[in-house]
Design a protein around this motif. Structure first.
Motif, short mmCIF file in Angstrom:
data_model
loop_
_atom_site.label_atom_id
_atom_site.label_comp_id
_atom_site.label_asym_id
_atom_site.label_seq_id
_atom_site.Cartn_x
_atom_site.Cartn_y
_atom_site.Cartn_z
N THR A 297 0.77 -1.05 -0.26
CA THR A 297 -0.04 -0.14 -0.02
C THR A 297 0.72 1.16 0.09
OG1 THR A 297 -1.66 -1.19 1.16
CG2 THR A 297 -1.68 1.41 1.30
N ALA A 298 1.83 1.28 0.92
CA ALA A 298 2.74 2.47 0.77
C ALA A 298 3.47 2.47 -0.45
CB ALA A 298 3.78 2.27 1.95
N ASP A 299 3.90 1.45 -0.90
CA ASP A 299 4.79 1.48 -2.22
C ASP A 299 3.91 1.89 -3.44
OD1 ASP A 299 7.17 0.74 -3.79
OD2 ASP A 299 5.72 -0.49 -4.62
N ALA A 300 2.58 1.71 -3.57
CA ALA A 300 1.77 2.01 -4.41
C ALA A 300 1.58 3.65 -4.35
CB ALA A 300 0.38 1.29 -4.41
N TYR A 301 1.57 4.04 -3.01
CA TYR A 301 1.33 5.44 -3.04
C TYR A 301 2.78 6.15 -3.54
CZ TYR A 301 1.49 10.13 -1.11
OH TYR A 301 1.53 11.66 -0.76
N VAL A 302 3.67 5.73 -2.93
CA VAL A 302 5.00 6.59 -3.57
C VAL A 302 5.37 6.22 -4.92
CG1 VAL A 302 5.95 6.55 -0.98
CG2 VAL A 302 6.72 4.76 -2.82
N THR A 303 4.96 5.14 -5.62
CA THR A 303 5.36 4.85 -6.80
C THR A 303 4.41 5.66 -7.80
OG1 THR A 303 4.61 2.75 -6.82
CG2 THR A 303 6.93 3.06 -6.36
N ASP A 304 3.36 5.47 -7.66
CA ASP A 304 2.20 5.69 -8.68
C ASP A 304 1.24 6.92 -8.00
OD1 ASP A 304 3.06 3.75 -10.60
OD2 ASP A 304 2.03 2.23 -9.55
N GLY A 305 1.40 7.44 -6.89
CA GLY A 305 0.46 7.96 -6.23
C GLY A 305 -1.13 7.84 -5.98
N ARG B 21 11.86 5.51 -10.68
CA ARG B 21 11.00 5.77 -9.26
C ARG B 21 11.69 4.83 -8.05
NH1 ARG B 21 5.07 5.43 -11.98
NH2 ARG B 21 5.55 7.05 -13.71
N LEU B 22 11.53 5.60 -6.93
CA LEU B 22 11.83 4.97 -5.86
C LEU B 22 11.04 3.73 -5.43
CD1 LEU B 22 13.28 7.96 -3.60
CD2 LEU B 22 14.54 6.60 -5.22
N ARG B 23 11.41 2.96 -4.67
CA ARG B 23 10.37 1.75 -4.21
C ARG B 23 10.67 1.82 -2.82
NH1 ARG B 23 11.97 -2.29 -8.99
NH2 ARG B 23 10.57 -1.84 -10.39
N PHE B 24 9.28 1.36 -2.12
CA PHE B 24 9.28 1.07 -0.77
C PHE B 24 8.92 -0.40 -0.55
CE2 PHE B 24 7.09 0.87 3.25
CZ PHE B 24 7.53 1.54 4.13
N TYR B 25 9.74 -1.15 0.36
CA TYR B 25 9.59 -2.40 0.81
C TYR B 25 8.94 -2.38 2.07
CZ TYR B 25 11.21 -3.42 -4.12
OH TYR B 25 11.44 -3.67 -5.44
N GLY B 26 8.45 -3.71 2.54
CA GLY B 26 8.65 -4.16 3.85
C GLY B 26 9.25 -5.45 3.80
N VAL B 27 10.20 -5.63 5.03
CA VAL B 27 10.95 -6.94 4.95
C VAL B 27 10.36 -7.85 5.83
CG1 VAL B 27 12.99 -5.88 4.08
CG2 VAL B 27 12.69 -6.24 6.71
N ASP B 28 9.46 -7.45 6.66
CA ASP B 28 8.88 -8.45 8.02
C ASP B 28 7.87 -9.15 7.14
OD1 ASP B 28 8.84 -9.69 10.34
OD2 ASP B 28 8.47 -7.86 11.45
N GLY B 29 7.37 -10.37 7.90
CA GLY B 29 6.25 -11.21 7.68
C GLY B 29 5.12 -10.31 8.28
N PRO B 30 3.86 -10.84 8.05
CA PRO B 30 2.70 -10.39 8.75
C PRO B 30 2.53 -10.82 10.19
CG PRO B 30 2.06 -11.27 6.84
CD PRO B 30 3.50 -11.75 6.89
N LEU B 31 3.73 -10.36 10.85
CA LEU B 31 3.76 -10.94 12.35
C LEU B 31 3.76 -9.78 13.40
CD1 LEU B 31 6.65 -13.22 11.47
CD2 LEU B 31 4.33 -13.94 11.50
N GLU B 32 3.10 -10.03 14.40
CA GLU B 32 3.09 -8.85 15.63
C GLU B 32 3.49 -9.67 16.65
OE1 GLU B 32 2.88 -5.75 15.25
OE2 GLU B 32 1.75 -5.27 13.81
N THR B 33 3.68 -8.83 17.79
CA THR B 33 4.21 -9.58 19.17
C THR B 33 2.98 -10.53 19.46
OG1 THR B 33 5.25 -7.52 19.67
CG2 THR B 33 4.84 -9.00 21.53
N ALA B 34 1.78 -10.17 19.29
CA ALA B 34 0.64 -10.85 19.94
C ALA B 34 0.27 -12.19 19.16
CB ALA B 34 -0.43 -10.32 19.83
N GLY B 35 0.96 -12.28 17.87
CA GLY B 35 0.79 -13.38 17.09
C GLY B 35 0.95 -13.30 15.73
N ALA B 36 0.45 -14.32 14.80
CA ALA B 36 0.54 -14.19 13.48
C ALA B 36 -0.67 -14.05 12.46
CB ALA B 36 1.45 -15.38 13.00
#
Length: 394
Positions: free
Chosen positions: A71-79, A120-135
Protein backbone atom coordinates in the motif's frame (compact mmCIF):
# COMPACT_ATOMS: atom_id res chain seq x y z
CA UNK A 1 39.64 10.24 25.16
CA UNK A 2 42.67 9.40 23.05
CA UNK A 3 43.63 11.14 19.81
CA UNK A 4 43.32 7.76 18.10
CA UNK A 5 39.67 7.50 19.17
CA UNK A 6 38.91 10.95 17.82
CA UNK A 7 40.69 10.03 14.57
CA UNK A 8 38.36 7.02 14.20
CA UNK A 9 35.29 9.28 14.22
CA UNK A 10 33.69 11.76 11.84
CA UNK A 11 30.60 13.96 12.16
CA UNK A 12 27.65 12.06 10.70
CA UNK A 13 26.92 12.70 7.04
CA UNK A 14 25.98 10.40 4.21
CA UNK A 15 29.43 10.90 2.71
CA UNK A 16 31.14 10.05 6.01
CA UNK A 17 29.26 6.77 6.26
CA UNK A 18 29.66 5.66 2.65
CA UNK A 19 33.37 6.47 2.74
CA UNK A 20 33.76 3.43 5.02
CA UNK A 21 31.91 1.06 2.68
CA UNK A 22 32.70 -0.92 -0.46
CA UNK A 23 31.45 0.67 -3.69
CA UNK A 24 30.19 -2.76 -4.83
CA UNK A 25 27.36 -2.95 -2.27
CA UNK A 26 23.96 -4.29 -3.23
CA UNK A 27 22.48 -3.98 0.27
CA UNK A 28 23.32 -1.58 3.08
CA UNK A 29 21.77 -2.34 6.46
CA UNK A 30 21.29 0.53 8.90
CA UNK A 31 20.21 -0.71 12.30
CA UNK A 32 18.51 1.07 15.18
CA UNK A 33 19.13 0.01 18.80
CA UNK A 34 15.52 0.44 19.91
CA UNK A 35 12.15 1.18 18.35
CA UNK A 36 10.04 4.27 18.88
CA UNK A 37 12.88 6.84 19.05
CA UNK A 38 12.43 9.29 16.18
CA UNK A 39 16.13 10.23 16.11
CA UNK A 40 16.95 7.00 14.28
CA UNK A 41 14.34 7.01 11.47
CA UNK A 42 15.12 10.71 11.03
CA UNK A 43 18.78 9.82 10.61
CA UNK A 44 17.71 7.06 8.19
CA UNK A 45 15.76 9.59 6.10
CA UNK A 46 18.80 11.84 5.88
CA UNK A 47 21.01 8.95 4.83
CA UNK A 48 18.51 7.65 2.27
CA UNK A 49 18.24 11.06 0.59
CA UNK A 50 22.02 11.12 0.26
CA UNK A 51 22.12 7.57 -1.10
CA UNK A 52 19.44 8.38 -3.69
CA UNK A 53 20.96 11.67 -4.80
CA UNK A 54 24.62 10.65 -4.80
CA UNK A 55 25.01 6.85 -4.66
CA UNK A 56 22.41 5.51 -7.10
CA UNK A 57 20.07 3.87 -4.55
CA UNK A 58 16.48 3.41 -5.74
CA UNK A 59 14.80 1.49 -2.91
CA UNK A 60 14.39 1.24 0.83
CA UNK A 61 13.20 -1.74 2.90
CA UNK A 62 12.10 -1.34 6.51
CA UNK A 63 11.08 -3.60 9.39
CA UNK A 64 7.38 -3.66 8.56
CA UNK A 65 4.86 -6.13 7.15
CA UNK A 66 5.81 -6.95 3.55
CA UNK A 67 2.15 -7.12 2.48
CA UNK A 68 1.11 -3.86 4.13
CA UNK A 69 4.09 -2.21 2.45
CA UNK A 70 2.45 -2.77 -0.94
CA UNK A 71 0.00 0.00 0.00
CA UNK A 72 2.79 2.42 0.88
CA UNK A 73 4.73 1.48 -2.27
CA UNK A 74 1.69 2.09 -4.49
CA UNK A 75 1.45 5.59 -3.03
CA UNK A 76 5.10 6.53 -3.48
CA UNK A 77 5.51 4.99 -6.94
CA UNK A 78 2.19 5.78 -8.63
CA UNK A 79 0.41 8.22 -6.32
CA UNK A 80 -2.29 5.65 -5.53
CA UNK A 81 -4.46 6.83 -2.64
CA UNK A 82 -3.46 9.50 -0.16
CA UNK A 83 -0.59 9.95 2.24
CA UNK A 84 -2.97 9.44 5.17
CA UNK A 85 -4.20 6.16 3.66
CA UNK A 86 -0.63 5.01 3.01
CA UNK A 87 0.34 5.73 6.62
CA UNK A 88 -2.78 3.99 7.93
CA UNK A 89 -2.53 0.85 5.83
CA UNK A 90 1.09 0.72 4.69
CA UNK A 91 2.86 -0.11 7.97
CA UNK A 92 2.71 -2.65 10.78
CA UNK A 93 3.97 -2.64 14.40
CA UNK A 94 2.49 0.85 14.93
CA UNK A 95 5.13 2.41 12.66
CA UNK A 96 2.44 4.28 10.71
CA UNK A 97 2.29 6.79 13.58
CA UNK A 98 5.93 7.82 13.14
CA UNK A 99 6.41 11.39 11.83
CA UNK A 100 9.72 10.30 10.28
CA UNK A 101 8.00 7.51 8.36
CA UNK A 102 5.40 9.99 7.15
CA UNK A 103 8.15 12.31 5.96
CA UNK A 104 9.88 9.40 4.23
CA UNK A 105 6.77 8.58 2.15
CA UNK A 106 6.09 12.26 1.43
CA UNK A 107 9.64 12.81 0.17
CA UNK A 108 9.69 9.62 -1.90
CA UNK A 109 6.38 10.56 -3.55
CA UNK A 110 7.65 14.08 -4.33
CA UNK A 111 10.89 12.64 -5.74
CA UNK A 112 9.00 10.21 -7.99
CA UNK A 113 6.58 12.78 -9.37
CA UNK A 114 7.08 13.06 -13.13
CA UNK A 115 9.87 10.49 -13.31
CA UNK A 116 9.71 7.44 -15.60
CA UNK A 117 8.80 4.17 -13.89
CA UNK A 118 12.31 2.69 -14.01
CA UNK A 119 13.72 5.68 -12.10
CA UNK A 120 11.12 5.82 -9.35
CA UNK A 121 11.99 4.96 -5.78
CA UNK A 122 10.39 1.84 -4.32
CA UNK A 123 9.31 1.13 -0.76
CA UNK A 124 9.42 -2.38 0.72
CA UNK A 125 8.62 -4.12 3.98
CA UNK A 126 10.91 -6.99 4.95
CA UNK A 127 8.97 -8.45 7.88
CA UNK A 128 6.29 -11.08 7.67
CA UNK A 129 2.69 -10.33 8.72
CA UNK A 130 3.73 -10.98 12.32
CA UNK A 131 3.07 -9.01 15.48
CA UNK A 132 4.14 -9.58 19.08
CA UNK A 133 0.67 -10.91 19.83
CA UNK A 134 0.68 -13.47 17.05
CA UNK A 135 0.70 -14.11 13.32
CA UNK A 136 -1.74 -13.40 10.52
CA UNK A 137 -3.85 -16.01 8.80
CA UNK A 138 -2.21 -17.35 5.63
CA UNK A 139 -5.48 -16.72 3.75
CA UNK A 140 -4.51 -13.44 2.03
CA UNK A 141 -1.24 -14.68 0.55
CA UNK A 142 -2.34 -18.22 -0.18
CA UNK A 143 -5.50 -17.16 -2.02
CA UNK A 144 -3.68 -14.38 -3.89
CA UNK A 145 -1.05 -16.85 -5.10
CA UNK A 146 -3.74 -19.39 -5.97
CA UNK A 147 -5.72 -16.78 -7.93
CA UNK A 148 -2.67 -15.66 -9.89
CA UNK A 149 -1.81 -19.22 -10.93
CA UNK A 150 -5.41 -20.38 -11.47
CA UNK A 151 -5.88 -17.63 -14.07
CA UNK A 152 -2.98 -19.06 -16.07
CA UNK A 153 -2.60 -22.76 -15.21
CA UNK A 154 -4.82 -25.77 -14.53
CA UNK A 155 -4.62 -26.46 -10.79
CA UNK A 156 -5.71 -29.65 -8.97
CA UNK A 157 -7.35 -27.77 -6.08
CA UNK A 158 -10.49 -25.66 -5.98
CA UNK A 159 -10.87 -22.31 -4.25
CA UNK A 160 -13.62 -23.89 -2.17
CA UNK A 161 -11.17 -26.53 -0.91
CA UNK A 162 -8.73 -23.81 0.16
CA UNK A 163 -11.48 -21.97 2.02
CA UNK A 164 -12.54 -25.19 3.73
CA UNK A 165 -8.99 -25.91 4.90
CA UNK A 166 -8.37 -22.33 6.04
CA UNK A 167 -11.55 -22.03 8.07
CA UNK A 168 -12.25 -18.83 10.05
CA UNK A 169 -9.32 -16.43 10.30
CA UNK A 170 -9.70 -16.03 14.06
CA UNK A 171 -8.51 -19.64 14.41
CA UNK A 172 -5.12 -18.46 13.16
CA UNK A 173 -4.86 -15.07 14.84
CA UNK A 174 -5.74 -15.95 18.44
CA UNK A 175 -3.30 -14.05 20.72
CA UNK A 176 -3.37 -16.99 23.14
CA UNK A 177 -1.44 -19.10 20.62
CA UNK A 178 1.72 -17.03 21.04
CA UNK A 179 2.13 -18.17 24.65
CA UNK A 180 0.22 -21.47 24.69
CA UNK A 181 0.88 -23.93 21.86
CA UNK A 182 -2.37 -25.73 22.66
CA UNK A 183 -4.23 -22.73 21.20
CA UNK A 184 -2.39 -22.92 17.86
CA UNK A 185 -3.92 -24.58 14.79
CA UNK A 186 -0.54 -24.76 13.07
CA UNK A 187 -0.22 -28.58 13.28
CA UNK A 188 -3.77 -29.63 12.59
CA UNK A 189 -4.41 -31.93 9.61
CA UNK A 190 -5.83 -28.94 7.72
CA UNK A 191 -2.71 -26.86 8.36
CA UNK A 192 -0.46 -29.71 7.21
CA UNK A 193 -2.40 -30.02 3.97
CA UNK A 194 -2.22 -26.26 3.44
CA UNK A 195 1.58 -26.39 3.85
CA UNK A 196 1.78 -29.00 1.09
CA UNK A 197 -0.46 -26.91 -1.16
CA UNK A 198 1.58 -23.77 -0.51
CA UNK A 199 4.76 -25.66 -1.33
CA UNK A 200 3.27 -27.02 -4.55
CA UNK A 201 1.96 -23.61 -5.61
CA UNK A 202 5.40 -22.09 -5.03
CA UNK A 203 6.98 -24.86 -7.07
CA UNK A 204 4.52 -24.24 -9.92
CA UNK A 205 5.34 -20.53 -9.84
CA UNK A 206 9.03 -21.37 -10.26
CA UNK A 207 8.51 -24.13 -12.85
CA UNK A 208 6.42 -21.87 -15.09
CA UNK A 209 8.53 -18.74 -14.71
CA UNK A 210 9.28 -18.47 -18.48
CA UNK A 211 5.57 -18.58 -19.37
CA UNK A 212 4.44 -16.35 -16.53
CA UNK A 213 7.03 -13.65 -17.09
CA UNK A 214 6.31 -13.63 -20.83
CA UNK A 215 2.55 -13.28 -20.47
CA UNK A 216 2.05 -11.24 -17.30
CA UNK A 217 3.21 -7.85 -16.03
CA UNK A 218 6.53 -8.03 -14.13
CA UNK A 219 4.96 -6.41 -11.07
CA UNK A 220 2.25 -9.11 -10.98
CA UNK A 221 4.87 -11.86 -11.06
CA UNK A 222 6.83 -10.10 -8.32
CA UNK A 223 3.74 -9.93 -6.09
CA UNK A 224 2.98 -13.60 -6.75
CA UNK A 225 6.48 -14.48 -5.55
CA UNK A 226 5.97 -12.31 -2.46
CA UNK A 227 2.72 -14.11 -1.68
CA UNK A 228 4.38 -17.50 -2.23
CA UNK A 229 7.13 -16.68 0.28
CA UNK A 230 4.67 -15.22 2.76
CA UNK A 231 2.15 -18.07 2.63
CA UNK A 232 4.85 -20.70 3.13
CA UNK A 233 6.53 -18.63 5.85
CA UNK A 234 3.31 -18.07 7.77
CA UNK A 235 2.38 -21.74 7.68
CA UNK A 236 5.86 -22.67 9.00
CA UNK A 237 5.50 -20.03 11.71
CA UNK A 238 2.08 -21.30 12.79
CA UNK A 239 3.45 -24.83 12.93
CA UNK A 240 6.23 -23.59 15.23
CA UNK A 241 3.66 -21.85 17.42
CA UNK A 242 2.07 -25.26 18.01
CA UNK A 243 5.40 -26.71 19.23
CA UNK A 244 5.44 -27.42 22.98
CA UNK A 245 9.21 -28.00 23.32
CA UNK A 246 11.46 -25.61 25.31
CA UNK A 247 13.10 -24.24 22.12
CA UNK A 248 9.77 -23.09 20.68
CA UNK A 249 10.54 -19.38 20.98
CA UNK A 250 14.02 -19.83 19.48
CA UNK A 251 12.35 -21.38 16.43
CA UNK A 252 9.84 -18.54 16.12
CA UNK A 253 12.57 -15.89 16.14
CA UNK A 254 14.66 -17.88 13.67
CA UNK A 255 11.70 -18.33 11.31
CA UNK A 256 10.85 -14.63 11.45
CA UNK A 257 14.41 -13.62 10.53
CA UNK A 258 14.51 -16.28 7.82
CA UNK A 259 11.42 -14.68 6.28
CA UNK A 260 13.14 -11.29 6.48
CA UNK A 261 16.27 -12.68 4.82
CA UNK A 262 14.28 -14.24 1.97
CA UNK A 263 12.44 -10.95 1.43
CA UNK A 264 15.72 -9.02 1.40
CA UNK A 265 17.20 -11.52 -1.04
CA UNK A 266 14.23 -11.13 -3.39
CA UNK A 267 14.39 -7.32 -3.14
CA UNK A 268 18.09 -7.27 -3.98
CA UNK A 269 17.48 -9.49 -7.01
CA UNK A 270 14.56 -7.35 -8.17
CA UNK A 271 16.56 -4.14 -7.76
CA UNK A 272 19.79 -5.50 -9.27
CA UNK A 273 19.54 -3.47 -12.48
CA UNK A 274 18.38 -0.27 -10.76
CA UNK A 275 20.76 0.17 -7.85
CA UNK A 276 21.50 -0.84 -4.25
CA UNK A 277 18.92 -0.98 -1.46
CA UNK A 278 18.94 0.51 2.04
CA UNK A 279 17.48 -1.77 4.73
CA UNK A 280 16.39 -0.30 8.07
CA UNK A 281 15.46 -2.55 11.00
CA UNK A 282 16.51 -3.19 14.56
CA UNK A 283 20.24 -3.91 14.94
CA UNK A 284 19.47 -7.48 16.01
CA UNK A 285 17.88 -8.23 12.61
CA UNK A 286 20.87 -6.98 10.61
CA UNK A 287 23.97 -7.99 12.55
CA UNK A 288 26.31 -10.70 11.28
CA UNK A 289 26.77 -12.32 14.70
CA UNK A 290 24.22 -14.62 16.24
CA UNK A 291 21.47 -12.66 17.99
CA UNK A 292 20.45 -13.28 21.56
CA UNK A 293 18.06 -12.17 24.29
CA UNK A 294 16.36 -13.57 27.39
CA UNK A 295 12.75 -14.70 27.22
CA UNK A 296 10.82 -16.45 29.97
CA UNK A 297 13.94 -16.60 32.11
CA UNK A 298 16.07 -18.48 29.58
CA UNK A 299 18.55 -17.37 26.91
CA UNK A 300 17.28 -17.41 23.33
CA UNK A 301 19.62 -17.37 20.33
CA UNK A 302 19.01 -17.28 16.59
CA UNK A 303 20.69 -16.23 13.35
CA UNK A 304 19.45 -12.85 12.15
CA UNK A 305 18.37 -11.87 8.65
CA UNK A 306 21.63 -9.92 8.37
CA UNK A 307 23.72 -12.96 9.22
CA UNK A 308 21.84 -15.02 6.63
CA UNK A 309 21.98 -12.39 3.88
CA UNK A 310 25.65 -11.71 4.63
CA UNK A 311 26.38 -15.41 4.01
CA UNK A 312 24.59 -15.09 0.66
CA UNK A 313 25.90 -11.72 -0.53
CA UNK A 314 29.39 -11.66 0.99
CA UNK A 315 31.03 -8.26 0.58
CA UNK A 316 28.00 -6.95 -1.31
CA UNK A 317 26.34 -6.55 2.10
CA UNK A 318 27.35 -3.99 4.72
CA UNK A 319 25.94 -3.29 8.17
CA UNK A 320 26.08 -0.02 10.09
CA UNK A 321 24.86 -0.38 13.69
CA UNK A 322 23.57 2.63 15.57
CA UNK A 323 23.67 3.35 19.29
CA UNK A 324 23.05 6.22 21.66
CA UNK A 325 24.57 7.65 24.79
CA UNK A 326 22.28 9.52 27.17
CA UNK A 327 18.50 9.24 27.24
CA UNK A 328 17.01 11.26 30.07
CA UNK A 329 18.41 9.85 33.30
CA UNK A 330 19.88 6.81 31.54
CA UNK A 331 23.53 7.81 31.25
CA UNK A 332 26.08 5.21 30.13
CA UNK A 333 28.84 4.37 32.55
CA UNK A 334 32.21 5.79 31.42
CA UNK A 335 33.76 2.33 31.09
CA UNK A 336 31.14 1.18 28.55
CA UNK A 337 31.56 1.62 24.81
CA UNK A 338 28.67 4.10 24.74
CA UNK A 339 30.26 5.97 27.63
CA UNK A 340 33.58 6.24 25.81
CA UNK A 341 31.90 7.35 22.58
CA UNK A 342 29.91 9.98 24.48
CA UNK A 343 33.17 11.89 24.96
CA UNK A 344 33.40 12.51 21.20
CA UNK A 345 32.72 16.15 20.30
CA UNK A 346 29.94 15.66 17.73
CA UNK A 347 26.22 15.13 18.50
CA UNK A 348 26.08 12.42 15.80
CA UNK A 349 29.19 10.51 14.84
CA UNK A 350 30.28 7.87 12.34
CA UNK A 351 32.97 5.57 13.70
CA UNK A 352 35.20 3.23 11.69
CA UNK A 353 35.21 -0.08 13.64
CA UNK A 354 38.60 -1.18 12.30
CA UNK A 355 40.14 1.96 13.81
CA UNK A 356 38.12 1.85 17.01
CA UNK A 357 39.65 -1.12 18.81
CA UNK A 358 43.28 0.10 18.49
CA UNK A 359 42.10 3.48 19.78
CA UNK A 360 40.71 2.08 23.03
CA UNK A 361 43.03 2.32 26.01
CA UNK A 362 41.01 -0.39 27.81
CA UNK A 363 38.45 -3.01 26.90
CA UNK A 364 34.94 -1.57 27.44
CA UNK A 365 32.36 -3.45 29.47
CA UNK A 366 28.87 -4.11 28.08
CA UNK A 367 26.31 -1.46 28.94
CA UNK A 368 23.35 -2.44 31.11
CA UNK A 369 20.77 0.18 30.09
CA UNK A 370 17.91 1.33 32.27
CA UNK A 371 15.54 0.76 29.34
CA UNK A 372 15.25 -2.97 28.56
CA UNK A 373 14.14 -2.17 24.99
CA UNK A 374 17.62 -0.79 24.19
CA UNK A 375 20.10 -3.39 22.96
CA UNK A 376 23.56 -2.05 23.73
CA UNK A 377 26.59 -2.50 21.50
CA UNK A 378 28.62 -5.62 22.26
CA UNK A 379 32.24 -4.46 22.54
CA UNK A 380 33.42 -7.98 21.64
CA UNK A 381 31.80 -7.91 18.19
CA UNK A 382 32.38 -4.37 16.92
CA UNK A 383 34.96 -5.66 14.45
CA UNK A 384 32.09 -7.45 12.67
CA UNK A 385 30.48 -4.09 11.87
CA UNK A 386 31.22 -1.96 8.82
CA UNK A 387 30.36 1.29 10.63
CA UNK A 388 28.90 2.59 13.87
CA UNK A 389 26.54 5.56 13.94
CA UNK A 390 26.46 7.08 17.42
CA UNK A 391 23.91 9.59 18.67
CA UNK A 392 25.27 11.21 21.82
CA UNK A 393 21.93 12.18 23.36
CA UNK A 394 18.28 11.58 22.52
Amino acid sequence: MTDLLQDAALPFTGDALTSLLSPSLRLLGLGEPTHGVEAFPELRNELFRHLVEHEGYRSIAIESDCLSALTADAYVTDGTGTLDAAMGGGFSHGFGSSPANRELLRWMRAHNEGRPAHERLRFYGVDGPLETAGAASPRLSLTALYGYLADRLALPWSRERLDELLGPDDRWTSPAAMYDPAHSVGRTPEARELRLIADDLGALLTAHTPLLTATAAPDDFWRAGLHARTAAGLLRYHAAMADATPTRFDALLALRDSMMADNLDAIVRREARRGPTLAFTHNTHLQRDISGMRFGGRPVRWWSAGAIISARLGDQYAFAASAFGTRGTDVPAPDTLEGLLSALPHPRTVIAPDRLRPALTRAPVPRVPADHTYFSLDPATVDRLDAIVFVREI
